[in-house]
Design a protein around this motif. Structure first.
Motif, PDB file in Angstrom:
ATOM      1  N   GLN A  51      -7.332 -15.563   1.507  1.00  0.00           N
ATOM      2  CA  GLN A  51      -6.750 -15.922   2.801  1.00  0.00           C
ATOM      3  C   GLN A  51      -5.800 -14.802   3.237  1.00  0.00           C
ATOM      4  N   ILE A  52      -6.393 -13.679   3.617  1.00  0.00           N
ATOM      5  CA  ILE A  52      -5.627 -12.471   3.940  1.00  0.00           C
ATOM      6  C   ILE A  52      -5.925 -11.966   5.347  1.00  0.00           C
ATOM      7  N   THR A  53      -6.480 -12.829   6.182  1.00  0.00           N
ATOM      8  CA  THR A  53      -6.903 -12.396   7.528  1.00  0.00           C
ATOM      9  C   THR A  53      -5.740 -12.043   8.439  1.00  0.00           C
ATOM     10  N   GLY A  54      -4.543 -12.526   8.137  1.00  0.00           N
ATOM     11  CA  GLY A  54      -3.389 -12.241   8.987  1.00  0.00           C
ATOM     12  C   GLY A  54      -2.913 -10.804   8.897  1.00  0.00           C
ATOM     13  N   LEU A  55      -3.081 -10.178   7.740  1.00  0.00           N
ATOM     14  CA  LEU A  55      -2.571  -8.825   7.533  1.00  0.00           C
ATOM     15  C   LEU A  55      -3.641  -7.756   7.342  1.00  0.00           C
ATOM     16  N   TYR A  56      -4.898  -8.159   7.104  1.00  0.00           N
ATOM     17  CA  TYR A  56      -5.944  -7.195   6.781  1.00  0.00           C
ATOM     18  C   TYR A  56      -7.174  -7.364   7.665  1.00  0.00           C
ATOM     19  N   LYS A  57      -7.746  -6.251   8.068  1.00  0.00           N
ATOM     20  CA  LYS A  57      -9.036  -6.218   8.773  1.00  0.00           C
ATOM     21  C   LYS A  57     -10.118  -5.937   7.735  1.00  0.00           C
ATOM     22  N   LEU A  58     -11.313  -6.450   7.974  1.00  0.00           N
ATOM     23  CA  LEU A  58     -12.411  -6.274   7.022  1.00  0.00           C
ATOM     24  C   LEU A  58     -12.618  -4.823   6.631  1.00  0.00           C
ATOM     25  N   GLU A  59     -12.642  -3.938   7.628  1.00  0.00           N
ATOM     26  CA  GLU A  59     -12.972  -2.533   7.359  1.00  0.00           C
ATOM     27  C   GLU A  59     -11.926  -1.825   6.492  1.00  0.00           C
ATOM     28  N   GLU A  60     -10.680  -2.269   6.485  1.00  0.00           N
ATOM     29  CA  GLU A  60      -9.669  -1.607   5.667  1.00  0.00           C
ATOM     30  C   GLU A  60      -9.674  -2.087   4.221  1.00  0.00           C
ATOM     31  N   LEU A  61     -10.430  -3.151   3.927  1.00  0.00           N
ATOM     32  CA  LEU A  61     -10.474  -3.688   2.571  1.00  0.00           C
ATOM     33  C   LEU A  61     -11.434  -2.931   1.663  1.00  0.00           C
ATOM     34  N   ILE A  62     -12.501  -2.380   2.222  1.00  0.00           N
ATOM     35  CA  ILE A  62     -13.504  -1.677   1.420  1.00  0.00           C
ATOM     36  C   ILE A  62     -12.843  -0.478   0.738  1.00  0.00           C
ATOM     37  N   GLY A  63     -12.988  -0.408  -0.588  1.00  0.00           N
ATOM     38  CA  GLY A  63     -12.406   0.674  -1.373  1.00  0.00           C
ATOM     39  C   GLY A  63     -10.993   0.400  -1.859  1.00  0.00           C
ATOM     40  N   LYS A  64     -10.386  -0.701  -1.422  1.00  0.00           N
ATOM     41  CA  LYS A  64      -9.020  -1.029  -1.837  1.00  0.00           C
ATOM     42  C   LYS A  64      -9.049  -1.591  -3.256  1.00  0.00           C
ATOM     43  N   GLN A  65      -8.155  -1.081  -4.105  1.00  0.00           N
ATOM     44  CA  GLN A  65      -8.033  -1.622  -5.452  1.00  0.00           C
ATOM     45  C   GLN A  65      -7.025  -2.763  -5.443  1.00  0.00           C
ATOM     46  N   VAL A  66      -7.407  -3.875  -6.062  1.00  0.00           N
ATOM     47  CA  VAL A  66      -6.578  -5.076  -6.086  1.00  0.00           C
ATOM     48  C   VAL A  66      -6.439  -5.588  -7.515  1.00  0.00           C
TER      49      VAL A  66
END
Length: 111
Positions: A51-66
């Motif tokens: 549930q991270i739609t408030g701070l993140y756009k789909l395209e910025e998540l690809i490649g992000k390490q979590v």
């Protein structure tokens, strides 16, 4: 706050993974994304929702390490079987993902 022992803490498998796919999750009760996260050859790819739609756009998540907990039981969330819990700092409705500040190998354990 209840304290836990070091032995109890060691049971929690928190690992670093890279988001390789992110999609809308319209079936979720609260706004969320479906994620595919690569935890390396030993662990593989796992599915989750966040549930991270408030701070993140789909395209910025690809490649992000979590950081995720990978040894919880699987949980059915609508049509998605979640296989890990992506960790984040919660401020009311906004969730900021926990991540590493420099690239590391997928699957590294967090201690």
């Amino acid at each position: 706050m209840n304290e836990i022992s070091w032995k109890e803490f060691e049971k929690i498998e928190m690992r670093v993974g890279t988001i390789i796919e992110a999609q809308p999750f319209p079936e979720a009760i609260n706004p969320a994304y479906k994620l595919l996260i690569d935890f390396g050859a030993e662990i593989g790819v796992k599915k989750s929702s966040a549930q991270i739609t408030g701070l993140y756009k789909l395209e910025e998540l690809i490649g992000k390490q979590v950081i995720s907990v990978i040894n919880f039981p699987k949980k059915q969330i609508g049509p998605l079987m979640s296989e890990c819990l992506v960790l984040g700092a919660v401020n009311e409705k906004d969730v900021t993902l926990l991540s590493v500040d420099k690239p590391v190998a997928n699957g590294l354990r967090i201690l």
